[in-house]
Scaffold this active site. Structure first.
Site, PDB file in Angstrom:
ATOM      1  N   CYS A  83      -4.080   1.694   6.864  1.00 10.87           N
ATOM      2  CA  CYS A  83      -3.927   0.786   5.718  1.00 10.87           C
ATOM      3  C   CYS A  83      -3.276   1.597   4.609  1.00 10.87           C
ATOM      4  O   CYS A  83      -3.669   2.745   4.366  1.00 10.87           O
ATOM      5  CB  CYS A  83      -5.297   0.279   5.266  1.00 10.87           C
ATOM      6  SG  CYS A  83      -5.270  -0.584   3.678  1.00 10.87           S
ATOM      7  N   THR A  84      -2.276   1.014   3.954  1.00 11.94           N
ATOM      8  CA  THR A  84      -1.500   1.803   2.984  1.00 11.94           C
ATOM      9  C   THR A  84      -2.271   2.127   1.706  1.00 11.94           C
ATOM     10  O   THR A  84      -1.835   2.981   0.931  1.00 11.94           O
ATOM     11  CB  THR A  84      -0.182   1.083   2.629  1.00 11.94           C
ATOM     12  OG1 THR A  84      -0.490  -0.248   2.183  1.00 11.94           O
ATOM     13  CG2 THR A  84       0.741   1.016   3.825  1.00 11.94           C
ATOM     14  N   HIS A  85      -3.384   1.463   1.485  1.00  6.18           N
ATOM     15  CA  HIS A  85      -4.219   1.850   0.337  1.00  6.18           C
ATOM     16  C   HIS A  85      -4.906   3.203   0.580  1.00  6.18           C
ATOM     17  O   HIS A  85      -5.242   3.914  -0.368  1.00  6.18           O
ATOM     18  CB  HIS A  85      -5.314   0.809   0.089  1.00  6.18           C
ATOM     19  CG  HIS A  85      -4.837  -0.422  -0.645  1.00  6.18           C
ATOM     20  ND1 HIS A  85      -4.023  -1.356  -0.063  1.00  6.18           N
ATOM     21  CD2 HIS A  85      -5.079  -0.867  -1.905  1.00  6.18           C
ATOM     22  CE1 HIS A  85      -3.786  -2.330  -0.939  1.00  6.18           C
ATOM     23  NE2 HIS A  85      -4.411  -2.056  -2.063  1.00  6.18           N
ATOM     24  N   TYR A 145      -5.855  -8.666   1.561  1.00  4.93           N
ATOM     25  CA  TYR A 145      -5.395  -9.417   2.725  1.00  4.93           C
ATOM     26  C   TYR A 145      -6.298  -9.147   3.936  1.00  4.93           C
ATOM     27  O   TYR A 145      -6.386  -9.957   4.841  1.00  4.93           O
ATOM     28  CB  TYR A 145      -3.973  -8.972   3.104  1.00  4.93           C
ATOM     29  CG  TYR A 145      -2.843  -9.659   2.373  1.00  4.93           C
ATOM     30  CD1 TYR A 145      -3.060 -10.409   1.218  1.00  4.93           C
ATOM     31  CD2 TYR A 145      -1.532  -9.546   2.852  1.00  4.93           C
ATOM     32  CE1 TYR A 145      -1.997 -11.018   0.559  1.00  4.93           C
ATOM     33  CE2 TYR A 145      -0.474 -10.161   2.205  1.00  4.93           C
ATOM     34  CZ  TYR A 145      -0.712 -10.892   1.061  1.00  4.93           C
ATOM     35  OH  TYR A 145       0.348 -11.490   0.423  1.00  4.93           O
ATOM     36  N   GLY A 146      -6.905  -7.972   3.937  1.00  2.00           N
ATOM     37  CA  GLY A 146      -7.579  -7.472   5.136  1.00  2.00           C
ATOM     38  C   GLY A 146      -8.812  -8.239   5.573  1.00  2.00           C
ATOM     39  O   GLY A 146      -9.351  -7.973   6.649  1.00  2.00           O
ATOM     40  N   CYS A 192       2.468  -2.619   4.345  1.00  2.00           N
ATOM     41  CA  CYS A 192       1.109  -3.131   4.510  1.00  2.00           C
ATOM     42  C   CYS A 192       0.877  -3.327   5.996  1.00  2.00           C
ATOM     43  O   CYS A 192       1.625  -4.070   6.648  1.00  2.00           O
ATOM     44  CB  CYS A 192       0.997  -4.465   3.766  1.00  2.00           C
ATOM     45  SG  CYS A 192      -0.579  -5.296   3.994  1.00  2.00           S
ATOM     46  N   ASN A 193      -0.113  -2.642   6.533  1.00  2.00           N
ATOM     47  CA  ASN A 193      -0.402  -2.778   7.971  1.00  2.00           C
ATOM     48  C   ASN A 193      -0.867  -4.182   8.308  1.00  2.00           C
ATOM     49  O   ASN A 193      -0.531  -4.726   9.361  1.00  2.00           O
ATOM     50  CB  ASN A 193      -1.486  -1.786   8.383  1.00  2.00           C
ATOM     51  CG  ASN A 193      -0.998  -0.353   8.373  1.00  2.00           C
ATOM     52  OD1 ASN A 193      -0.645   0.197   9.396  1.00  2.00           O
ATOM     53  ND2 ASN A 193      -0.961   0.247   7.198  1.00  2.00           N
ATOM     54  N   THR A 194      -1.659  -4.772   7.406  1.00  2.00           N
ATOM     55  CA  THR A 194      -2.230  -6.093   7.686  1.00  2.00           C
ATOM     56  C   THR A 194      -1.117  -7.139   7.733  1.00  2.00           C
ATOM     57  O   THR A 194      -1.061  -7.963   8.664  1.00  2.00           O
ATOM     58  CB  THR A 194      -3.264  -6.455   6.599  1.00  2.00           C
ATOM     59  OG1 THR A 194      -4.148  -5.341   6.418  1.00  2.00           O
ATOM     60  CG2 THR A 194      -4.056  -7.678   6.982  1.00  2.00           C
ATOM     61  N   ASP A 240       3.472  -5.248  -0.624  1.00  2.00           N
ATOM     62  CA  ASP A 240       2.075  -5.045  -0.199  1.00  2.00           C
ATOM     63  C   ASP A 240       1.220  -6.087  -0.917  1.00  2.00           C
ATOM     64  O   ASP A 240       1.649  -6.704  -1.889  1.00  2.00           O
ATOM     65  CB  ASP A 240       1.588  -3.634  -0.549  1.00  2.00           C
ATOM     66  CG  ASP A 240       0.150  -3.376  -0.070  1.00  2.00           C
ATOM     67  OD1 ASP A 240      -0.200  -3.810   1.046  1.00  2.00           O
ATOM     68  OD2 ASP A 240      -0.634  -2.768  -0.819  1.00  2.00           O
ATOM     69  N   SER A 241      -0.009  -6.230  -0.437  1.00  2.00           N
ATOM     70  CA  SER A 241      -0.956  -7.122  -1.109  1.00  2.00           C
ATOM     71  C   SER A 241      -1.327  -6.584  -2.492  1.00  2.00           C
ATOM     72  O   SER A 241      -1.768  -7.336  -3.351  1.00  2.00           O
ATOM     73  CB  SER A 241      -2.224  -7.233  -0.263  1.00  2.00           C
ATOM     74  OG  SER A 241      -2.770  -5.936  -0.071  1.00  2.00           O
TER      75      SER A 241
HETATM   76  N1  DGL Z   1      -2.545  -2.243   2.117  1.00  2.00           N
HETATM   77  C1  DGL Z   1      -2.751  -3.191   3.139  1.00  2.00           C
HETATM   78  C2  DGL Z   1      -2.688  -2.616   4.531  1.00  2.00           C
HETATM   79  O1  DGL Z   1      -1.976  -1.673   4.759  1.00  2.00           O
HETATM   80  C3  DGL Z   1      -3.791  -4.247   3.035  1.00  2.00           C
HETATM   81  C4  DGL Z   1      -4.911  -4.125   2.124  1.00  2.00           C
HETATM   82  C5  DGL Z   1      -5.589  -5.453   1.908  1.00  2.00           C
HETATM   83  O2  DGL Z   1      -5.041  -6.238   1.131  1.00  2.00           O
HETATM   84  O3  DGL Z   1      -6.636  -5.674   2.511  1.00  2.00           O
HETATM   85  O4  DGL Z   1      -3.294  -3.111   5.442  1.00  2.00           O
END
Ligand code: DGL
Length: 272
Positions: free
Chosen positions: A185-187, A38-39, A69-71, A6-7
Site C-alpha cells: 500500500c503506497t501509504h 479505499y482499502g 495506489c495498490n487498491t 491515489d485515494s
Molecule cells: N494508498 C492506497 C494503496 O496503495 C490505498 C489506501 C486506502 O485508501 O485504503 O492501496
C-alpha cells in the site's frame, strides 16, 4: 503531463520517486480524500471512483496516468485500460515476485489493505509467485488513517501511538519467521521508520533472528513511468508545472503532504 492518483497522501511515496527520476516532467497529483480509505470499500466501488478520477486527469491533459495506489490498481487497472485505450496507465502491485526471489526462510509478510488482499489480481500474483512460499497477509487496519493525519516524524507526540500500531502488525510476522516484508500500500512507506523500529526491537530481543528486507515498489513504478514518458517523448522545457488536487480538504492535504515530503505543498480543492 503525468497524472498521479491515489485515494489520499499515500501516492506521494511514488510521486517523490517520479520527481527524483524525471525532475523535468510536469505532474498533476490527485487525491480522492473525499473517499479515503479505499482499502475497506468494495472492489466495484473502488473501480467506479478510480475511473472517475482517471477521467478527470485525462481531461486535464495527462498523457500518462500512474495509479499510485495498490487498491485502485487491483480493482480498476483492466477497466481503466478498456475505458481509456489511448492512455498508458502505470499500475502497482505488491512486490511478491522480488520477495519470492529474495526470501531465505520462505516466509513473506504482505502488508496491504483488505480490498487489495481479496482482489483477483492479488490472487493471481500469489498463484504465480507464491506457490512454494508461506505468505502471511496482514491487512494493517488503521495504518492508512494514521498516515492521512500524520503531523510529524519520529520523536513526536504521535510516535508512541505509531510504534504500537505498527509493532502490533509487524511483530507477529517476524514471530512466524518472515524475512521479507512487502509494502503493498503506497501509504505504508511513510511508516517505514516505525517498521524499521519494530524490526530492530524484534532483533534486539531475538539475537539469532534472520535479517529482514522490506520491499517498496515505488522506485520500480517510477522507472516504469520514466520509460513510458520517454517513449511518448513528452519532454518539457523550463520549470515543470506541479499541481496537487484533492477532493477532500485542501488545507489538510497541504499540511500533511508538506510534512511527508519535507517542503511546502500547495493544494487545490476539486469537486468531482
Ligand atoms: N494508498 C492506497 C494503496 O496503495 C490505498 C489506501 C486506502 O485508501 O485504503 O492501496
Amino acid at each position: 503531463m503525468i497524472g498521479v492518483f491515489d485515494s489520499g497522501v499515500g501516492g506521494l511515496s511514488v510521486w517523490r520517486e517520479i520527481v527524483r527520476l524525471i525532475p523535468d516532467a510536469p505532474l498533476t497529483y490527485l487525491a480522492d480524500q473525499a473517499h479515503v480509505p479505499y482499502g475497506e470499500r468494495s472492489l466495484d466501488e473502488v473501480r467506479a471512483l478510480t475511473l472517475r478520477a482517471a477521467g478527470w486527469l485525462i481531461a486535464r491533459g495527462c498523457r500518462v496516468v500512474v495509479i499510485a495506489c495498490n487498491t485502485a490498481s487491483a480493482a480498476a487497472l483492466e477497466a481503466l485500460r478498456a475505458t481509456f485505450p489511448t492512455t498508458p496507465f502505470v499500475g502497482m502491485e505488491p512486490a511478491i515476485k522480488p520477495a519470492a526471489l529474495h526470501t531465505r526462510t520462505g516466509v513473506v509478510g504482505v502488508l496491504a489493505t483488505p480490498t487489495t488482499l481479496r482482489s483477483a489480481r492479488y490472487a493471481s500474483l500469489v498463484s504465480r509467485w507464491g506457490r512454494d512460499l508461506h505468505i502471511i497477509e496482514q491487512p494493517c487496519l488503521g495504518w492508512v488513517e494514521a498516515v492521512e493525519r500524520m503531523q510529524s516524524q519520529v520523536g513526536s507526540a504521535e510516535d508512541a501511538e505509531l510504534r504500537r500500531l505498527v509493532g502490533d502488525c509487524v511483530m507477529p510476522l517476524l514471530a512466524q519467521d518472515a524475512d521479507t516484508l512487502v509494502l503493498g500500500c503506497t501509504h505504508f512507506p511513510f511508516l517505514r521508520p516505525w517498521i524499521e523500529q519494530a524490526i530492530s526491537a524484534w532483533q534486539a530481543a531475538h539475537p539469532v533472528a534472520h535479517a529482514v528486507t522490506v520491499f517498496d515498489p515505488a522506485p520500480a513504478v517510477a522507472r516504469r513511468t520514466r520509460q513510458v514518458w520517454l517513449e511518448l517523448t513528452l519532454s518539457a522545457d523550463g520549470t515543470p508545472a506541479r499541481e496537487f488536487w484533492t477532493t477532500g480538504s485542501a488545507g489538510r492535504f497541504a499540511q500533511v503532504a508538506s510534512v511527508l515530503l519535507g517542503y511546502p505543498v500547495p493544494a487545490r480543492l476539486l469537486t468531482l
